[in-house]
Design a protein around this motif. Structure first.
Motif, PDB file in Angstrom:
ATOM      1  N   UNK A 241      93.500  41.538  13.414  1.00 27.94           N
ATOM      2  CA  UNK A 241      93.376  42.877  13.465  1.00 27.94           C
ATOM      3  C   UNK A 241      91.964  43.370  12.780  1.00 27.94           C
ATOM      4  N   UNK A 242      91.286  44.197  13.652  1.00 26.93           N
ATOM      5  CA  UNK A 242      90.055  44.632  13.194  1.00 26.93           C
ATOM      6  C   UNK A 242      90.003  46.267  13.115  1.00 26.93           C
ATOM      7  N   UNK A 243      89.244  46.661  12.432  1.00 25.26           N
ATOM      8  CA  UNK A 243      89.117  48.100  12.577  1.00 25.26           C
ATOM      9  C   UNK A 243      87.294  48.549  12.423  1.00 25.26           C
ATOM     10  N   UNK A 244      87.086  49.674  13.036  1.00 24.06           N
ATOM     11  CA  UNK A 244      85.809  50.105  12.846  1.00 24.06           C
ATOM     12  C   UNK A 244      85.790  51.834  12.716  1.00 24.06           C
ATOM     13  N   UNK A 245      84.979  52.119  11.692  1.00 26.22           N
ATOM     14  CA  UNK A 245      84.898  53.492  11.461  1.00 26.22           C
ATOM     15  C   UNK A 245      83.437  54.012  11.841  1.00 26.22           C
ATOM     16  N   UNK A 246      83.291  55.082  12.135  1.00 26.78           N
ATOM     17  CA  UNK A 246      82.297  55.856  12.693  1.00 26.78           C
ATOM     18  C   UNK A 246      80.888  55.530  11.896  1.00 26.78           C
ATOM     19  N   UNK A 247      79.868  54.888  12.435  1.00 25.02           N
ATOM     20  CA  UNK A 247      78.826  54.597  11.720  1.00 25.02           C
ATOM     21  C   UNK A 247      78.840  53.032  11.011  1.00 25.02           C
ATOM     22  N   UNK A 248      80.065  52.384  11.060  1.00 31.08           N
ATOM     23  CA  UNK A 248      80.197  51.130  10.433  1.00 31.08           C
ATOM     24  C   UNK A 248      80.407  50.075  11.302  1.00 31.08           C
ATOM     25  N   UNK A 249      80.112  48.968  10.883  1.00 31.22           N
ATOM     26  CA  UNK A 249      80.515  47.760  11.652  1.00 31.22           C
ATOM     27  C   UNK A 249      81.866  47.585  11.492  1.00 31.22           C
ATOM     28  N   UNK A 250      82.333  46.511  12.604  1.00 26.88           N
ATOM     29  CA  UNK A 250      83.771  46.184  12.640  1.00 26.88           C
ATOM     30  C   UNK A 250      84.191  45.353  11.555  1.00 26.88           C
ATOM     31  N   UNK A 251      85.180  45.384  11.109  1.00 29.45           N
ATOM     32  CA  UNK A 251      85.750  44.747   9.817  1.00 29.45           C
ATOM     33  C   UNK A 251      87.011  43.977  10.210  1.00 29.45           C
ATOM     34  N   UNK A 252      86.922  42.841   9.905  1.00 27.89           N
ATOM     35  CA  UNK A 252      88.258  42.148  10.114  1.00 27.89           C
ATOM     36  C   UNK A 252      89.200  42.372   8.978  1.00 27.89           C
ATOM     37  N   UNK A 253      90.263  42.902   9.576  1.00 24.96           N
ATOM     38  CA  UNK A 253      91.300  43.428   8.439  1.00 24.96           C
ATOM     39  C   UNK A 253      92.272  42.299   8.095  1.00 24.96           C
ATOM     40  N   UNK A 254      92.936  41.679   9.159  1.00 25.64           N
ATOM     41  CA  UNK A 254      93.876  40.499   8.684  1.00 25.64           C
ATOM     42  C   UNK A 254      94.056  39.765  10.004  1.00 25.64           C
ATOM     43  N   UNK A 255      94.592  38.502   9.846  1.00 20.24           N
ATOM     44  CA  UNK A 255      94.768  37.214  10.802  1.00 20.24           C
ATOM     45  C   UNK A 255      96.045  36.767  10.524  1.00 20.24           C
ATOM     46  N   UNK A 256      96.592  36.438  11.707  1.00 19.66           N
ATOM     47  CA  UNK A 256      97.882  35.510  11.617  1.00 19.66           C
ATOM     48  C   UNK A 256      97.588  34.132  12.585  1.00 19.66           C
ATOM     49  N   UNK A 257      97.849  33.106  11.869  1.00 19.68           N
ATOM     50  CA  UNK A 257      97.324  31.627  12.672  1.00 19.68           C
ATOM     51  C   UNK A 257      98.407  31.510  13.621  1.00 19.68           C
ATOM     52  N   UNK A 258      97.801  30.633  14.739  1.00 18.11           N
ATOM     53  CA  UNK A 258      98.671  30.447  16.107  1.00 18.11           C
ATOM     54  C   UNK A 258      99.954  29.343  15.559  1.00 18.11           C
ATOM     55  N   UNK A 259      99.740  28.628  14.589  1.00 17.24           N
ATOM     56  CA  UNK A 259     100.813  27.349  14.497  1.00 17.24           C
ATOM     57  C   UNK A 259     101.772  27.605  13.329  1.00 17.24           C
ATOM     58  N   UNK A 260     101.038  27.594  12.257  1.00 21.64           N
ATOM     59  CA  UNK A 260     102.075  27.806  10.852  1.00 21.64           C
ATOM     60  C   UNK A 260     102.218  28.953  10.562  1.00 21.64           C
ATOM     61  N   UNK A 261     101.549  30.179  11.215  1.00 22.10           N
ATOM     62  CA  UNK A 261     101.566  31.378  10.691  1.00 22.10           C
ATOM     63  C   UNK A 261     101.002  31.891   9.650  1.00 22.10           C
ATOM     64  N   UNK A 262     100.243  30.916   8.999  1.00 25.41           N
ATOM     65  CA  UNK A 262      99.487  31.451   7.985  1.00 25.41           C
ATOM     66  C   UNK A 262      98.579  32.490   8.291  1.00 25.41           C
ATOM     67  N   UNK A 263      98.349  33.583   7.045  1.00 23.94           N
ATOM     68  CA  UNK A 263      97.730  34.696   7.085  1.00 23.94           C
ATOM     69  C   UNK A 263      96.695  34.935   6.400  1.00 23.94           C
ATOM     70  N   UNK A 264      95.773  35.728   6.781  1.00 28.17           N
ATOM     71  CA  UNK A 264      94.502  36.295   5.959  1.00 28.17           C
ATOM     72  C   UNK A 264      94.406  37.792   5.998  1.00 28.17           C
ATOM     73  N   UNK A 265      94.141  38.294   4.696  1.00 24.28           N
ATOM     74  CA  UNK A 265      94.034  39.764   4.638  1.00 24.28           C
ATOM     75  C   UNK A 265      92.667  39.889   3.779  1.00 24.28           C
ATOM     76  N   UNK A 266      91.865  40.935   4.232  1.00 24.58           N
ATOM     77  CA  UNK A 266      90.579  41.252   3.572  1.00 24.58           C
ATOM     78  C   UNK A 266      91.097  42.304   2.293  1.00 24.58           C
ATOM     79  N   UNK A 267      90.144  41.909   1.288  1.00 32.67           N
ATOM     80  CA  UNK A 267      90.613  42.258  -0.003  1.00 32.67           C
ATOM     81  C   UNK A 267      90.902  43.851   0.058  1.00 32.67           C
ATOM     82  N   UNK A 268      90.208  44.634   1.022  1.00 33.72           N
ATOM     83  CA  UNK A 268      90.518  46.134   0.855  1.00 33.72           C
ATOM     84  C   UNK A 268      91.956  46.648   1.506  1.00 33.72           C
ATOM     85  N   UNK A 269      92.719  45.500   2.067  1.00 33.88           N
ATOM     86  CA  UNK A 269      94.119  45.869   2.541  1.00 33.88           C
ATOM     87  C   UNK A 269      95.193  44.941   1.647  1.00 33.88           C
TER      88      UNK A 269
END
Length: 129
Positions: A36-64
């Motif tokens: 999941x990514x987000x982009x606010x007006x005037x800002x670059x796209x930010x990676x918010x969260x990710x879920x892996x394909x196999x083991x379901x491990x996850x990543x979250x940006x510090x902001x969320x």
């Protein structure tokens, strides 16, 4: 044709919640790490969260971290982003995208910046009182 369609955005007060959906068609979403990514007006796209394909491990940006939860329902070919305790700074267009390489693990912000496609049309999230 492979396609991702986001939905679930809207207007919410600070402290409120939303659940975004990312529905895949034309390919099996469970073979890919989904971000999941987000982009606010005037800002670059930010990676918010990710879920892996196999083991379901996850990543979250510090902001969320601690507020957002990513999950997947392979039977529905859908990935979700539960967003709680929303803040005005969460306001953005939210996109989901698949890793260009199948069967990978989420590996942090650099992985999200460099390895994912452009995603769908996005869904607008506005947090305002």
């Amino acid at each position: 044709q492979a396609q991702l369609v986001e939905s679930g955005g809207g207007l919410v007060h600070p402290g409120g919640s939303l659940r975004l959906s990312c529905a895949a068609s034309g390919f099996n979403l469970d073979y890919y790490a989904i971000g999941w990514f987000r982009q606010a007006p005037g800002k670059e796209r930010e990676g918010v969260s990710c879920i892996s394909s196999s083991d379901g491990s996850k990543y979250y940006a510090d902001s969320v971290k601690g507020r957002f939860t990513i999950s997947r329902d392979n039977a529905k070919n859908t990935v979700y982003l539960q967003m709680n305790s929303l803040k005005p700074e969460d306001t953005a267009i939210y996109y989901c995208a698949a890793d260009r390489t199948p069967l990978t693990y989420c590996r942090g912000s650099y992985h999200m910046e460099t390895s994912f496609g452009s995603g769908g049309q996005g869904t607008q999230v506005t947090v305002s009182s």
